[in-house]
Write an enzyme that holds these catalytic residues in place. Structure first.
Site, PDB file in Angstrom:
ATOM      1  N   HIS A 186      39.318  84.715  -7.997  1.00 51.19           N
ATOM      2  CA  HIS A 186      40.274  85.238  -8.987  1.00 51.19           C
ATOM      3  C   HIS A 186      41.545  85.849  -8.415  1.00 51.19           C
ATOM      4  O   HIS A 186      42.173  86.675  -9.074  1.00 51.19           O
ATOM      5  CB  HIS A 186      39.589  86.291  -9.877  1.00 51.19           C
ATOM      6  N   GLY A 235      40.532  79.409  -9.921  1.00 46.42           N
ATOM      7  CA  GLY A 235      39.495  79.042 -10.875  1.00 46.42           C
ATOM      8  C   GLY A 235      39.793  79.486 -12.292  1.00 46.42           C
ATOM      9  O   GLY A 235      39.404  78.824 -13.251  1.00 46.42           O
ATOM     10  N   HIS A 236      40.456  80.614 -12.434  1.00 46.90           N
ATOM     11  CA  HIS A 236      40.723  81.166 -13.773  1.00 46.90           C
ATOM     12  C   HIS A 236      42.219  81.166 -14.035  1.00 46.90           C
ATOM     13  O   HIS A 236      42.950  81.952 -13.459  1.00 46.90           O
ATOM     14  CB  HIS A 236      40.173  82.583 -13.879  1.00 46.90           C
ATOM     15  N   HIS A 297      34.508  77.076 -19.649  1.00 41.74           N
ATOM     16  CA  HIS A 297      34.763  78.488 -19.937  1.00 41.74           C
ATOM     17  C   HIS A 297      35.936  78.616 -20.914  1.00 41.74           C
ATOM     18  O   HIS A 297      37.045  78.155 -20.635  1.00 41.74           O
ATOM     19  CB  HIS A 297      35.074  79.205 -18.625  1.00 41.74           C
ATOM     20  N   GLU A 349      29.897  81.296 -20.926  1.00 48.72           N
ATOM     21  CA  GLU A 349      30.966  81.699 -21.863  1.00 48.72           C
ATOM     22  C   GLU A 349      31.807  80.489 -22.241  1.00 48.72           C
ATOM     23  O   GLU A 349      33.038  80.534 -22.197  1.00 48.72           O
ATOM     24  CB  GLU A 349      31.848  82.772 -21.209  1.00 48.72           C
ATOM     25  N   GLU A 365      34.019  85.014 -27.623  1.00 47.27           N
ATOM     26  CA  GLU A 365      34.510  86.166 -26.858  1.00 47.27           C
ATOM     27  C   GLU A 365      35.842  86.660 -27.409  1.00 47.27           C
ATOM     28  O   GLU A 365      36.710  85.873 -27.777  1.00 47.27           O
ATOM     29  CB  GLU A 365      34.659  85.752 -25.381  1.00 47.27           C
ATOM     30  N   CYS A 367      38.285  87.903 -25.833  1.00 46.52           N
ATOM     31  CA  CYS A 367      39.388  87.382 -25.009  1.00 46.52           C
ATOM     32  C   CYS A 367      39.733  85.940 -25.374  1.00 46.52           C
ATOM     33  O   CYS A 367      40.883  85.520 -25.194  1.00 46.52           O
ATOM     34  CB  CYS A 367      39.040  87.446 -23.526  1.00 46.52           C
ATOM     35  N   CYS A 443      37.084  92.763 -19.239  1.00 43.38           N
ATOM     36  CA  CYS A 443      38.272  91.970 -19.547  1.00 43.38           C
ATOM     37  C   CYS A 443      38.788  92.231 -20.957  1.00 43.38           C
ATOM     38  O   CYS A 443      39.992  92.240 -21.193  1.00 43.38           O
ATOM     39  CB  CYS A 443      37.976  90.484 -19.360  1.00 43.38           C
ATOM     40  N   CYS A 444      37.866  92.399 -21.913  1.00 42.16           N
ATOM     41  CA  CYS A 444      38.289  92.441 -23.316  1.00 42.16           C
ATOM     42  C   CYS A 444      39.055  93.703 -23.712  1.00 42.16           C
ATOM     43  O   CYS A 444      40.105  93.591 -24.362  1.00 42.16           O
ATOM     44  CB  CYS A 444      37.087  92.242 -24.245  1.00 42.16           C
TER      45      CYS A 444
END
Lengths: 692, 692
Positions: A186, A235-236, A297, A349, A365, A367, A443-444
């Site tokens: 990340h 990756g994200h 994801h 997720e 989610e 997010c 994260c949220c």
């Protein structure tokens, strides 16, 4: 590749006027704050939209100028104020308590210890800081600004000589391990959120220290990644959106090119060799430009496609835009809950297969809802199609808003559409726990904070010939250049109790004296049933109109009244959506409703509810403890089965064993977002139909 | 605590006659093979049941003696032979290819390298070896026996001086790390499977080398765990069942006490402090004796409760038995798929909340079906209630059998009840991949092998007054002491094409000349519609009888014919089982049926199927490529929706937008277990009802 330093940025090209003298690099004149405010901490309003296309971009609509969009009352204002006064402070404390700030201090050498939390924990700080930035844009505040400066300095203190900045990674891994696990570590993701915070601070608060940090990061990245460097990405996703925004703010073309590089390298070859659980998880099975349906994801995919839309807008890339529109349409048709929730699977997720939309285990989610709002907002700017504002509205009131308590300080990570009797709170993210103050993977919460804080700008946009109102909220929206207005300004003030009441009053505060187009979206539920008056006179609204467009010479003092039809309605779902078969969802206006045990008689559970879809539910008295939410009374019955039918194996269809008994009952429904504010009890969105 | 060595075992007490002279410890006379066969590799039949209560145990029914239960033809025999001839060899090769055997060689020092695979990878070898043991009991084979001895020697070579034996753990961790991560490192789990293999080898093949290894392990464990040692147990149960069985074979009371210790320490206090994802996952939130509903990882819970049932049987513990019965009943009523599948959640391979039974994402791990069969088999022995044999039958033909291809060599880990168009094979375990030859986590394949190999014994049991036939399979079952028979023997040969044909012929091969009770289970679907003749004369079968009991003086040559009613039927589900609302499952006999695209016309997909429950499906011609499976022709329609109804947001219920069009169609259904043997295409078990 040449390495443009931050102090001598490459000149902007093809992106409008630039201010090459600024120490923060080139900026767009149309959205950059006056240069004197850059370091002076101006107290003026500077709220700028989350995505601000350049003048040369291919965007049908434009965000309003800084200061030209303000929610001042009503439904969303209440929530924004709680976010500002309670959630941001609480977030600061949580970031301290979770060791997230401390990670930076350890890297800076001002404290000793080991890293706390997730590998991407830095990003929690950035999202929170972005929220603070937007709040400073909404209204300056000395204490908030001091917090922002303190945290910015903390972040800057953890930046390495060469520009690298990742507190947790630095503490857990050697420098040699940088960018060696791009799939999971990340680093680019954290940069993305840092950059978004940096742009938001510069635009909204005139604070540019983080922007300098961000530009050093970009310079650092350009020494490693790119057409002549490593063909790899993180990756994200989120760096894609972030870099385009940094390009928009600075005008530096090479930043846009880096964004495009990260977008296009993904899935081109094997992007994350050997990474579990596989390339689909990372939205890297195929390139973005070849994708037909989101997979893997959910948040990763949604951020990626929001970034792809930004890229399409800035590149004027019609093909890429068409691709993102097609993928978005497929997403809505086959992988979106009635609430707007996205991502059906708890495991990874992830998005499920088409029509895999379990109600009782759906992940949805928070997010992901935010990512979808960001994507839809960009598609709205790019195309001007009201359908994207429809999507934003549904997402905001349901999938997003369910993620936060009425107090603004407790959060859901997961937003399933059902909780049954006997559910075990076995996992921290389980809705059976109720909302929580923070999460191990947090994260949220700060993502919610930045969404509330930047909400003013999702309400309306400008085009060359006028103003478009997409969402109905009390406040003021203007085509002018911020609070200062201007002679060409069309400024509209809106007053409404929406979404609980369908009446929207619009008052013309300022008008240029020549014809302008004022566009009002008609939400899908009110199409064919909306009424509009201008200066007391009826205006014809075509039955199937998605929006009404008034081309008028408006005058200050002109009044409009838009009456939206909030008659409750039951909706069904596609026949392949097995999880919702034989059931309906209840909606009123933009709100999806739910049954929660708190509102039903004792000893009756919503697990046994069935409803009669032939009878229109009736609004009841506003529930004070739910901030005045309007409940609906729903005719139906309580279903019970015999002991034989309750045993396994399943009884023969139509047999005596399978018989159910029904007792007439009136169920009370509340807005889905308001559930779990009075304890955690069984709840359901999909309501079984009474069978004949 | 005193440490009883294997060469001088503590005398058995309260568990029947023992043979203290055996080098393998005390054994029960009633199930131990003649001592001369212990080392001589007898070629005789010794197939012994998977659980063999001692004479003093509280069991209403008894497994048949070694050699007294033989499936010789028909449905299951075909599958057993494929398992024997193809799967066991293929498994040996997979264990080599996956590095699993090699792990042991590295520990033994005969090879160099690092450990391969999962921390519990040793257990794959043990389950495979247990299957080989049962096959040697079914019929001796020189090559099979040689493989068993080779692998046993390999295992023994990896045992440490102090009795510790775990190849992967030894290679990955220091001795100091043994038993430090009991939640996840599976050391006791591996022992459990080793012990089960050891008992099976001794009972079925007279091979006792592994038994000696097992007894050294037990002695080693007793120096560490127990009332006077560490109050701890392993994260994944199976040691409980295994130790009770080792007690049963050896008569050593301290082994049963260790089993009880491991059973009762679980959940008594915080059993796995800090272990993610939490105690519920490990069936350790509360003690077994306080559990009301299974939760967490399905296989863990099912193995645990099977072990608890063993313990209740051996301790004569009526309270514990009642608890396991109550938990099993709750499991069937609220957490079991129509197929018998268990464990709704992919995430953590876990049981869901009550009635959380998604069809499109249900996990229903093959190992969970096997664990449930083991539990139900023990409950059947303990109580004699036909309902447990009903459960075994449904589990065997559906949830279990779907886990293996017709060839016997390809496996499903997961057994969801639906696969849709557009499903992505994004995870190795996804059913969209089709069955696979092995898995990274290869628990299921050897578990399937040992289940096939020991199946003969689940068919019938004995009680003091006669024989009970629980399952209908072609073969011979006897109350006598194995193949040798005896003067008191009641021996019955069964011939049947069940489950495709309802006629079961029973022939009395031997009878004692005095009255005996012959009990025939009437499966639930045939209750009230079964016909029985004895010597050509009708026997009255009460309409609601779960079983028919004939008390007769039988004579050799007596013939019985049981005609079971296989009329196809649609079944529904509990109203809280939302995932199956508005749909029915189709069954014929013990088989749950499914629609698979392979059997439908081109361009029609089962995703669009609806059926008419008023019309009884008709059997068609046996499908040769599916081993003669009998298909069913189902009246119904193809559903299509308009473009508007296919878009999001969902259309208003009853509106024109929500309209569906239906085209009459006849769907072809096949047994669920047979799906995915002709490629992988959309499939569904739950069939939407045509609405009026």
């Amino acid at each position: 590749m040449t390495h443009a330093s931050t102090s001598a940025p490459a000149p902007a090209s093809g992106s409008g006027p630039a201010d090459g003298a600024s120490p923060t690099g080139d900026r767009q004149a149309h959205d950059a704050p006056p240069s004197e405010s850059l370091t002076s901490g101006s107290a003026g309003r500077h709220l700028a939209a989350p995505a601000v296309p350049t003048d040369s971009a291919r965007a049908v609509l434009r965000p309003l100028s800084p200061g030209a969009a303000r929610i001042t009352g009503g439904f969303w204002h209440t929530r924004q104020q709680r976010n500002r006064t309670a959630a941001l402070r609480s977030g600061y404390e949580q970031l301290e308590a979770s060791g997230t700030f401390r990670n930076f201090r350890i890297v800076a050498g001002t404290e000793q210890g080991e890293a706390s939390g997730m590998i991407f924990q830095d990003s929690d700080v950035y999202k929170w800081l972005e929220a603070v930035a937007f709040e400073l844009g909404r209204e300056d505040d000395e204490a908030l600004r001091a917090m922002a400066r303190e945290v910015t300095a903390l972040i800057a203190s953890a930046q390495q000589e060469d520009g690298y900045l990742n507190a947790v990674h630095t503490l857990r891994h050697s420098p040699a391990e940088r960018y060696t696990n791009l799939a999971w570590n990340h680093e680019l993701y954290c940069y993305g959120h840092l950059i978004q915070a940096a742009v938001a601070l510069a635009r909204n608060a005139g604070e540019t220290e983080l922007l300098e940090v961000a530009l050093r990061i970009v310079d650092h990245l350009r020494t490693i990644f790119g057409p002549e460097g490593r063909a790899a990405t993180g990756g994200h996703p989120v760096i894609e959106m972030a870099l385009v925004e940094l390009y928009r703010y600075t005008g530096r073309e090479e930043i846009k090119e880096l964004a495009r590089f990260f977008l296009d390298v993904r899935g081109r070859e094997e992007t994350f060799p050997g990474a579990r659980p596989g390339p689909g998880y990372f939205s890297a099975r195929v390139p973005v430009r070849e994708t037909t349906s989101v997979e893997g994801h959910a948040v990763r995919a949604l951020y990626l496609f929001a970034g792809a839309t930004d890229q399409a807008i800035e590149d004027g890339d019609a093909e890429l835009l068409a691709r993102t529109e097609a993928v978005f349409a497929d997403l809505l048709a086959t992988k979106t809950y009635v609430t707007g929730g996205m991502g059906a699977r708890w495991d990874f997720e992830a998005f499920g297969d088409p029509f895999e939309m379990t109600t009782d285990r759906g992940y949805a989610e928070t997010c992901a809802a935010i990512g979808a709002i960001q994507w839809a907002w960009r598609l709205l700017l790019a195309t001007g199609k009201p359908a994207y504002a429809d999507a934003v509205e549904r997402l905001l009131y349901n999938a997003f808003l369910a993620g936060v308590s009425l107090t603004g300080t407790e959060y859901f990570y997961v937003n399933s559409l059902q909780l049954r009797e006997g559910a075990l709170a076995d996992e921290g993210r389980s809705i059976a726990h109720g909302r929580r103050g923070w999460f191990d993977c947090a994260c949220c919460p700060p993502n919610i904070m930045r969404t509330f804080a930047s909400l003013d700008h999702l309400v309306a946009t400008a085009a060359s010939d006028g103003l478009q109102i997409h969402q109905y909220a009390t406040g003021t929206w203007s085509t002018g250049a911020g609070a200062a207005g201007g002679s060409d300004e069309l400024r509209v003030s809106v007053t409404t109790e929406y979404p609980y009441d369908g009446l929207v009053r619009l008052h013309i505060d300022a008008a240029p004296g020549s014809a302008r187009r004022l566009t009002l979206r008609i939400p899908p539920f009110s199409r064919g049933a909306a009424r509009l008056t201008l200066r007391g006179q009826d205006v014809q609204v075509p039955g199937d109109a998605e929006q009404v467009e008034l081309v008028e010479v408006f005058s200050p003092g002109d009044e409009l009244e838009l009456q939206l039809d909030l008659t409750p309605r039951f909706v069904g779902a596609h026949h392949r959506l097995d999880a919702s078969r034989g059931a309906v969802a209840l909606e009123r206006g933009p709100l999806v409703y739910a049954l929660e045990n708190a509102d039903q008689p004792d000893a009756v559970t919503v697990d046994d509810a069935a409803v009669d879809p032939a009878k229109i539910p009736q609004p009841g008295a506003a529930i004070a403890e739910l901030d005045g939410a309007v409940p609906l009374a729903v005719d139906g019955s309580v279903v019970q089965v015999s002991e034989a039918a309750a045993a396994w194996p399943y009884p023969v269809h139509g047999s005596a064993d399978a018989a159910e008994t029904r007792t007439a009952a009136t169920w009370t429904a509340i807005p889905y977002f308001a559930w779990a504010n009075r304890g955690v009890e069984p709840m359901r969105v999909w309501l079984p139909l009474e069978e004949e």
